[in-house]
Every structure is written in C-alpha cells, then in structure tokens.
Design a protein around this motif. Structure first.
Motif, mmCIF file in Angstrom:
data_model
loop_
_atom_site.group_PDB
_atom_site.id
_atom_site.type_symbol
_atom_site.label_atom_id
_atom_site.label_comp_id
_atom_site.label_asym_id
_atom_site.label_seq_id
_atom_site.Cartn_x
_atom_site.Cartn_y
_atom_site.Cartn_z
ATOM 1 N N SER A 200 -5.619 -8.070 62.568
ATOM 2 C CA SER A 200 -5.793 -6.969 63.183
ATOM 3 C C SER A 200 -7.190 -6.620 62.647
ATOM 4 N N ASN A 201 -7.944 -7.859 63.208
ATOM 5 C CA ASN A 201 -9.380 -7.023 63.373
ATOM 6 C C ASN A 201 -10.021 -7.207 61.353
ATOM 7 N N PHE A 202 -9.471 -7.962 60.880
ATOM 8 C CA PHE A 202 -9.495 -8.503 60.140
ATOM 9 C C PHE A 202 -10.158 -10.074 60.145
ATOM 10 N N LEU A 203 -11.202 -10.436 58.986
ATOM 11 C CA LEU A 203 -12.050 -11.385 58.877
ATOM 12 C C LEU A 203 -11.779 -12.490 60.078
ATOM 13 N N LEU A 204 -12.100 -12.163 60.999
ATOM 14 C CA LEU A 204 -11.779 -12.913 62.238
ATOM 15 C C LEU A 204 -12.904 -14.412 62.501
ATOM 16 N N TRP A 205 -13.514 -14.060 61.727
ATOM 17 C CA TRP A 205 -15.164 -15.404 61.765
ATOM 18 C C TRP A 205 -14.506 -16.499 60.120
ATOM 19 N N GLN A 206 -14.044 -15.380 59.415
ATOM 20 C CA GLN A 206 -13.709 -16.000 58.188
ATOM 21 C C GLN A 206 -12.707 -16.786 57.898
ATOM 22 N N ALA A 207 -11.713 -16.781 58.573
ATOM 23 C CA ALA A 207 -10.334 -17.020 58.820
ATOM 24 C C ALA A 207 -10.284 -18.247 60.136
ATOM 25 N N ALA A 208 -11.673 -18.369 60.425
ATOM 26 C CA ALA A 208 -11.269 -19.749 61.913
ATOM 27 C C ALA A 208 -10.593 -20.967 60.828
ATOM 28 N N TYR A 209 -10.838 -21.403 59.230
ATOM 29 C CA TYR A 209 -10.002 -22.549 58.918
ATOM 30 C C TYR A 209 -9.248 -22.105 57.716
ATOM 31 N N ALA A 210 -8.897 -21.053 57.804
ATOM 32 C CA ALA A 210 -8.088 -20.363 56.699
ATOM 33 C C ALA A 210 -6.656 -20.756 56.985
ATOM 34 N N GLU A 211 -5.817 -20.732 56.064
ATOM 35 C CA GLU A 211 -4.152 -20.887 55.991
ATOM 36 C C GLU A 211 -3.781 -19.692 56.164
ATOM 37 N N LEU A 212 -3.245 -19.117 57.580
ATOM 38 C CA LEU A 212 -2.278 -18.370 57.783
ATOM 39 C C LEU A 212 -0.364 -18.740 57.284
ATOM 40 N N LEU A 213 -0.926 -16.948 56.315
ATOM 41 C CA LEU A 213 0.894 -16.679 55.851
ATOM 42 C C LEU A 213 1.492 -15.036 55.610
ATOM 43 N N PHE A 214 2.549 -15.196 56.849
ATOM 44 C CA PHE A 214 2.980 -13.494 57.395
ATOM 45 C C PHE A 214 4.484 -14.029 56.301
#
Length: 244
Positions: A200-214
């Motif tokens: 949802s258009n949140f931290l797109l650049w910053q999330a490149a190598y972040a772990e995602l948890l839903f």
C-alpha cells in the motif's frame, strides 16, 4: 535503505533494529462490535502504545507506524476529522511520556497538510524529543512512498543542477539519505495486520531487503504477545541478501 553487501552471509537470531507496521483493521474491528469507525481508531491508538512499549522492551531501535497515508484524504470528511482529532489527542497525551522514556519522535511525509494547530503540535513534539536516543518512533503522516521517491529525486536533481553534486555521484547511499527515513536504521521487518498482503505505497525502497510478515490480527487487537510472536518469527528467518 542501501542494498546489503554481496558478501553478507546468513543472519538469524537477532532482534530487528527497525520494525515498521501497516496498522490495518480498525474499521473491521469496530464493525464487528457494532461500533462507529472512530472507536476502532481509538482502540488502534491504544494498540500503538502497546506496540511501542513491547518493541522498546525487546530492544528494537526504531518503530515506524503507518498512521495516515496520502491516499487517506479520499476518505469521508467526518472520518478525516476523527483521525485528525485523535492525532491531536495522542500527541497531547503521550508527548511527556515519550520524552520521559527517551523516545525520539520523527515524522515521515508532509504533516503540514494537516490543520495548522496539529502541524505546530507535531513540530513541537519533534523538537522536544530531538535529543532522545533510547528509541525512535517514526510516524508516517500524509505519507506515500512514491511521493517520497519523487521528492528525493527532485532534491538530488536540484543539487546536480546547482553544481553541488555530479550525476555520476548519485548512488544508493545518496538516494537513501534523501528519503524521509534518512538517518534511520535499515528496515529489517515490515508487519501488516488484518490479513491483507500488500505494501500500500509504504516504504517501497526501504522494504527491498526487509522481512515481510502478514498477520491476521486486526490492529486494535495487536498486543505484546503479537509483537513477541512477530519478533520471534523474524529471528527464525535467514537473511542472505542474495548470497548463499
């Protein structure tokens, strides 16, 4: 966030330095209880307090919360007024506590789009907590990641046009520093509540190598145990950054 070096190896068992949360589900939480949407937002504010406390106790350096997106202006005027009033109330009530606990407040996005008294209140909170170093609470207000990237590109272009920077000097580190998150630790873990699985258009650049948890938990139900489970899940993951 700059890309991790290619030589980085697996990384597990550590507390994330920077956690970001898309706080989703306030409206559904209220609807399930036959309550107005504003009740869900109020309950969500309490969840934010719990999340900040749990993150701080776990040793997280920075917690970023997606509070109001640039797209939220499309919502009904009454709901925007409720959200603005809640922001005003939250800053007034929590500022002294944040300062006392050594939490620095940072804002992502353009909070000057809000009513003037709210903007001044946020400015005062940022100034008052600027010297704190135990933890950073970053609040995304009137924030959109694409707008952030456009703004960073324009600022770098202006520096090139002014002769202050060569075009060949623009690299990931320069872009990273020009973003609203400049100076914050790299994003390690991004959580979205309520079962939705998009950024949802949140931290797109910053999330490149972040772990995602839903997680399925609606935001107002997010508590210390939910945070502990999220951090435990992070420690079980191997972060290879494209390496072996």
């Amino acid at each position: 966030m700059s890309a991790a070096p290619a030589t980085a190896g697996p990384e597990t068992g550590t507390v994330p330095r920077h956690v970001a949360i898309i706080m989703d589900g306030n409206g559904r939480w209220a609807k399930a209880r036959g309550l107005p949407r504003v009740a869900g937002h109020r309950a969500g504010a309490e969840a934010a307090r719990r999340a900040l406390r749990a993150a701080g106790e776990a040793g997280v350096e920075c917690l970023t919360l997606y509070a109001f997106s640039s797209e939220n202006w499309r919502r009904p005027k009454a709901e925007i007024a409720d959200l603005t009033g809640l922001l005003r109330f939250y800053v007034q009530r929590e500022l002294d506590s944040l300062h006392r606990e050594g939490v620095r407040l940072k804002v992502l996005g353009d909070h000057n789009a809000f009513e003037s008294d709210v903007a001044r209140m946020v400015d005062n909170a940022i100034a008052k907590t600027a010297g704190n170093s135990r933890m950073t609470l970053a609040i995304a207000l009137n924030y959109g990641s694409r707008n952030e990237l456009v703004g960073a590109a324009r600022r770098l272009a202006e520096q090139v046009a002014a002769g202050e920077l060569g075009a060949d000097e623009i690299d990931e580190a320069r872009i990273d520093a020009a973003l609203d998150t400049g100076g914050l630790p790299p994003l390690d873990l991004l959580i979205r509540t309520s079962g939705e699985q998009r950024l949802s258009n949140f931290l797109l650049w910053q999330a490149a190598y972040a772990e995602l948890l839903f997680v399925d938990t609606l935001w107002p139900d997010f508590d210390e145990q939910t945070m502990a489970s999220a951090l435990a899940e992070y420690t079980r993951r191997e972060r290879r950054y494209g390496g072996l």
